[in-house]
Write a protein that holds these residues in place. Sequence first.
Motif, mmCIF file in Angstrom:
data_model
loop_
_atom_site.group_PDB
_atom_site.id
_atom_site.type_symbol
_atom_site.label_atom_id
_atom_site.label_comp_id
_atom_site.label_asym_id
_atom_site.label_seq_id
_atom_site.Cartn_x
_atom_site.Cartn_y
_atom_site.Cartn_z
ATOM 1 N N PRO A 69 15.428 -8.665 5.424
ATOM 2 C CA PRO A 69 14.099 -8.042 5.558
ATOM 3 C C PRO A 69 14.127 -6.530 5.334
ATOM 4 O O PRO A 69 13.265 -5.995 4.653
ATOM 5 N N ARG A 72 14.022 -5.592 1.654
ATOM 6 C CA ARG A 72 12.908 -5.978 0.777
ATOM 7 C C ARG A 72 11.977 -4.786 0.599
ATOM 8 O O ARG A 72 11.847 -3.960 1.497
ATOM 9 N N PHE A 92 3.449 -13.865 0.559
ATOM 10 C CA PHE A 92 4.585 -13.063 1.061
ATOM 11 C C PHE A 92 5.592 -13.965 1.769
ATOM 12 O O PHE A 92 6.778 -13.695 1.773
ATOM 13 N N ARG A 99 7.922 -7.584 1.200
ATOM 14 C CA ARG A 99 7.348 -7.880 2.522
ATOM 15 C C ARG A 99 6.096 -7.051 2.714
ATOM 16 O O ARG A 99 5.960 -5.957 2.136
ATOM 17 N N TYR A 118 -0.027 -11.369 10.428
ATOM 18 C CA TYR A 118 1.072 -11.199 9.465
ATOM 19 C C TYR A 118 2.152 -10.235 9.964
ATOM 20 O O TYR A 118 3.036 -9.845 9.199
#
Length: 415
Positions: A69, A72, A92, A99, A118
């Motif tokens: 993560p 990204r 996504f 992200r 989100y």
Amino acid sequence: MRPLTRSAALSRRLFLRGTGGGLLVGSLGLHGTVYAQGAAGGGAGAERPPARPVGRVEPERETEMPVEPGRRLGYAVVGLGKFALNQILPAFGESRHARLVALVSGNRDKARAVASRYGVDAGAIYDYDGFDRIADNPAVDIVYIILPNGLHAEFATRAFKARKHVLCEKPMALTSEECEAMIRAGREADRKLMIAYRAQYEPHNVEAIRRIRAGEIGPLRLVTSDHGRILDPKDPADQWRMVRALAGGGSLYDIGIYSLNAARYLTGEEPVEVFGQIHSPPGDPRFSEVEDRCAFQLRFPSGAIANLSSSYSTASVKRIQAFGEKASLVLDPATEYEGNQLMRVSERGREQVKVKDENQFAAEMDHFAESVRHNREPRTPGEEGLRDVRLMEAIYRSAREGRPVSVEATGSVRP
Ligand code: NDP
């Protein structure tokens, strides 16, 4: 015929799959080991799984793992409308390189609710006036503009000023001058610009391009493509589409651009001449500022011809066909969000081409994230959007003047 028992069916399947022990064992994920009857983990090459929970070797991968993560690239989505909320934000979840880290909206309550779903930090919600503060958010690498067309140029330019890369929805902008200004602003900021031509990242379209380039259907002679739907004045997403200052044009600008772009990516050529015809039913308030129907033709340097259309007053159609000397390829539907189909048609008959489906929006966002990370030109840069806008301007001119219009051919043949 008697049905096979489960174990008989399994052995039959394994037998059919494998021609030798290696393949059979590989298909069981045992990486080269073979069972030795009675041996529990010991003995030469023997490893029988024990009848209790236990960790096993990593299985063979069928899909690439996402990058961590933290590595990204961070996207800010600008405009939380129908397309952003229904297609882009969910995508996504299927992205490997992107992200969602920020939201820009004129409706704070909606943005808050979306952010909480989100996992976007409440501090990373911006409104349009405060958009420029995004410059101070280092988590945002890319600004994805999903606003009405008439606002693309302004927000792209502001995003570049904030030193962010820009992914911008189609059509790129209202005029070719605006497109040129966007490209200039990106260059001056040393930031990348990509236009979200999702069909060029959609697996069935990508496969059609591959087959044409590989010569599978012979020289490409004709392309036809039609995109139509009913424009609904009750749908808020269609209301700005009836206003020229926000939409730029009617069905040609909104969905005819798929037909136009397809003719260019399938032939791999730039047209030298366009001819357009437009009709809007008089008295229909939907079409007081923008056109309803457009039929248009493109002539390419190789002699290939495209016969294309768009409409705001016909039932839904999203079809692309490429006719070569040996065979033709039919994409129908060609530009749905999912469930597209590719067919190869020749004297041998019609054959459905199996294509591994993949989320086109995630593929598109990943492509741009990778382009930014590795400092590569994206497949659909600003120049690609500019070409379509220039051609649409020429199509409108042709329709107004009632004659074909020559356009400057770049002569570039794509890879
Ligand atoms: P919507 O009307 O559903 O969404 C537009 C959003 O822009 C609004 O919800 C609003 O977000 C914001 N906005 C800001 N100012 C205005 C304004 N003056 N009028 C209306 N909205 C405004 O449109 P779509 O989502 O259908 O289209 C947005 C863009 O995406 C267009 O450029 C369109 O061409 C493109 N698109 C691309 C598709 C594709 O397949 N690639 C498919 C559909 C659209 P907020 O309330 O958050 O401020």
